[in-house]
Scaffold this motif. Structure first.
Motif, mmCIF file in Angstrom:
data_model
loop_
_atom_site.group_PDB
_atom_site.id
_atom_site.type_symbol
_atom_site.label_atom_id
_atom_site.label_comp_id
_atom_site.label_asym_id
_atom_site.label_seq_id
_atom_site.Cartn_x
_atom_site.Cartn_y
_atom_site.Cartn_z
ATOM 1 N N ARG A 112 18.056 -55.217 5.197
ATOM 2 C CA ARG A 112 16.711 -55.643 4.813
ATOM 3 C C ARG A 112 16.778 -56.872 3.911
ATOM 4 N NH1 ARG A 112 12.093 -51.665 2.408
ATOM 5 N NH2 ARG A 112 12.421 -50.785 4.495
ATOM 6 N N PHE A 113 17.709 -56.874 2.973
ATOM 7 C CA PHE A 113 17.841 -58.015 2.077
ATOM 8 C C PHE A 113 18.256 -59.270 2.841
ATOM 9 C CE2 PHE A 113 20.342 -60.719 -0.772
ATOM 10 C CZ PHE A 113 19.422 -60.935 -1.792
ATOM 11 N N HIS A 114 19.198 -59.114 3.752
ATOM 12 C CA HIS A 114 19.668 -60.274 4.526
ATOM 13 C C HIS A 114 18.549 -60.847 5.386
ATOM 14 C CE1 HIS A 114 22.362 -62.917 6.679
ATOM 15 N NE2 HIS A 114 21.944 -62.420 7.823
ATOM 16 N N GLY A 119 19.822 -66.936 3.472
ATOM 17 C CA GLY A 119 20.696 -67.943 2.886
ATOM 18 C C GLY A 119 21.532 -67.447 1.733
ATOM 19 N N VAL A 120 21.280 -66.219 1.288
ATOM 20 C CA VAL A 120 22.036 -65.660 0.159
ATOM 21 C C VAL A 120 23.287 -64.969 0.679
ATOM 22 C CG1 VAL A 120 21.996 -64.032 -1.767
ATOM 23 C CG2 VAL A 120 19.963 -65.398 -1.248
ATOM 24 N N GLU A 121 24.413 -65.361 0.135
ATOM 25 C CA GLU A 121 25.701 -64.774 0.543
ATOM 26 C C GLU A 121 25.885 -63.415 -0.116
ATOM 27 O OE1 GLU A 121 30.493 -65.864 0.352
ATOM 28 O OE2 GLU A 121 28.994 -67.095 -0.692
ATOM 29 N N LEU A 122 26.271 -62.435 0.670
ATOM 30 C CA LEU A 122 26.512 -61.088 0.166
ATOM 31 C C LEU A 122 28.011 -60.807 0.150
ATOM 32 C CD1 LEU A 122 23.711 -59.180 2.104
ATOM 33 C CD2 LEU A 122 23.847 -59.410 -0.382
ATOM 34 N N THR A 275 21.596 -62.742 -11.880
ATOM 35 C CA THR A 275 21.060 -63.927 -11.229
ATOM 36 C C THR A 275 19.770 -63.576 -10.493
ATOM 37 O OG1 THR A 275 22.267 -63.519 -9.177
ATOM 38 C CG2 THR A 275 23.407 -64.789 -10.887
ATOM 39 N N ARG A 276 19.017 -64.607 -10.092
ATOM 40 C CA ARG A 276 17.790 -64.365 -9.347
ATOM 41 C C ARG A 276 18.086 -63.648 -8.042
ATOM 42 N NH1 ARG A 276 14.647 -70.165 -10.064
ATOM 43 N NH2 ARG A 276 13.929 -69.841 -12.213
ATOM 44 N N ALA A 277 19.185 -64.013 -7.408
ATOM 45 C CA ALA A 277 19.551 -63.342 -6.159
ATOM 46 C C ALA A 277 19.856 -61.871 -6.402
ATOM 47 C CB ALA A 277 20.755 -64.041 -5.520
ATOM 48 N N ALA A 278 20.573 -61.576 -7.499
ATOM 49 C CA ALA A 278 20.899 -60.184 -7.823
ATOM 50 C C ALA A 278 19.631 -59.404 -8.166
ATOM 51 C CB ALA A 278 21.885 -60.124 -8.984
ATOM 52 N N THR A 284 14.879 -55.163 -3.714
ATOM 53 C CA THR A 284 14.931 -54.722 -2.322
ATOM 54 C C THR A 284 15.475 -53.307 -2.211
ATOM 55 O OG1 THR A 284 15.240 -56.992 -1.529
ATOM 56 C CG2 THR A 284 15.914 -55.221 -0.044
ATOM 57 N N LEU A 285 16.539 -53.015 -2.944
ATOM 58 C CA LEU A 285 17.155 -51.691 -2.893
ATOM 59 C C LEU A 285 16.199 -50.615 -3.406
ATOM 60 C CD1 LEU A 285 19.619 -49.849 -2.493
ATOM 61 C CD2 LEU A 285 20.339 -50.451 -4.812
#
Length: 308
Positions: A112-114, A119-122, A275-278, A284-285
């Motif tokens: 779901r997050f992807h 563009g965010v690397e996991l 971070t904003r991505a985190a 999302t989780l």
């Protein structure tokens, strides 16, 4: 009316198949069906005709489809524009998780997050809870799904409880299956044991010692998948998180009485703002777990500890 409901409706309309639509949306089919039923109730009309295995749009469904596509397209445009401003067109999330979570709920949340932030690397680090706490403290992870209580007195972590889960006894033979086992029933039975660093290992050893015996190891030192395979091969039994048996039809999970449970928490360093991505992944989780709890699609033995 929710955007997620419109996305589910559009997927069914395009595939003309509920199961295929659920696979496309990476969601459990009962959850998708429940959301579409809620949408139909809210709109006051059926959207699909289901006859002899064929799924077709009703007149109401035909009218809604172009509107739903437009609303989803507008929402996607808005999301991308906001993500651009928030710096989420790019970025990285370094996430640690125990193997049982990687094999279970986490995969759907990551998908779901992807989908929302392609563009965010996991980067996912799989390991025992103690190892993940160490990596968090060293700054090698942004977030980690760990087991409480912490095995160290390190005060530098912020934790948020997100779910609770039963531990069960996994065995290969369904013959003479019992409704429950006591810890004392494990005395003298060959056991498959995780390597050091796994919280399940420590919980099992502590429970056995409290009952007055040392467990007998048939095999020791395995990772999650290896432990399950060894049990499937008949080498012994193992105490495991209930969610890892979801897709293991050859294994039987027997509850323990009194029950052994573990609490999973999302953790990050206290002295470093995620971070904003985190932060976006955390949102999302938590949203994913809330929806799964509300829809009744959490695996058996799992209880969400987030707001539903």
């Amino acid at each position: 009316m929710q955007l997620q409901q419109l996305a589910y409706f559009t997927a069914v309309a395009e595939t003309r198949h509920f199961t295929q639509a659920a696979e496309r949306m990476r969601v459990a089919q009962p959850s998708l069906s429940k959301q579409i039923k809620s949408l139909e109730t809210e709109l006051g009309a059926p959207l699909f005709s289901r006859a002899r295995g064929n799924v077709t749009l009703t007149a109401a469904g035909e009218a809604l489809l172009p509107l739903a596509r437009r609303m989803l397209a507008d929402a996607e445009t808005a999301r991308r524009e906001v993500a651009e401003l928030a710096g989420l067109r790019r970025g990285r999330v370094r996430l640690g998780a125990t193997p049982s979570l990687c094999a279970g709920l986490l995969a759907d949340a990551l998908a779901r997050f992807h989908l929302a932030y392609p563009g965010v690397e996991l980067k996912v680090e799989e390991g025992g809870s103690r190892d993940l706490v160490r990596d968090l403290a060293r700054g090698q992870l942004d977030l980690a799904l760990i087991i409480l209580p912490l095995q160290s007195s390190d005060p530098s972590l912020v934790t948020q409880e997100i779910l609770s889960e039963n531990l069960v006894v996994a065995s290969a033979s369904p013959r003479g299956r019992r409704s429950y086992l006591r810890i004392e029933d494990l005395r003298g039975r060959p056991m498959v044991m995780f390597r050091r660093g796994y919280d399940v290992r420590e919980a099992t050893l502590a429970a056995c010692r409290q009952a007055g015996f040392e467990p007998r190891f048939a095999v020791e030192g395995g990772e999650m998948d290896a432990v399950l395979r060894f049990v499937e091969a008949g080498l012994g039994i193992a105490v495991v998180p209930s969610m890892v048996l979801e897709n293991r039809p050859t294994l039987t999970g027997t509850p323990l009485l009194p029950g052994l449970r573990r609490t999973v928490a999302l953790a990050h360093r206290k002295d470093v703002e995620p971070t904003r991505a985190a932060q976006a992944f955390r949102g999302t989780l938590l949203s994913f777990l809330s929806e799964a709890a509300r829809d009744g699609t959490l695996p058996q033995g799992i209880e969400a500890l987030v707001d539903v």
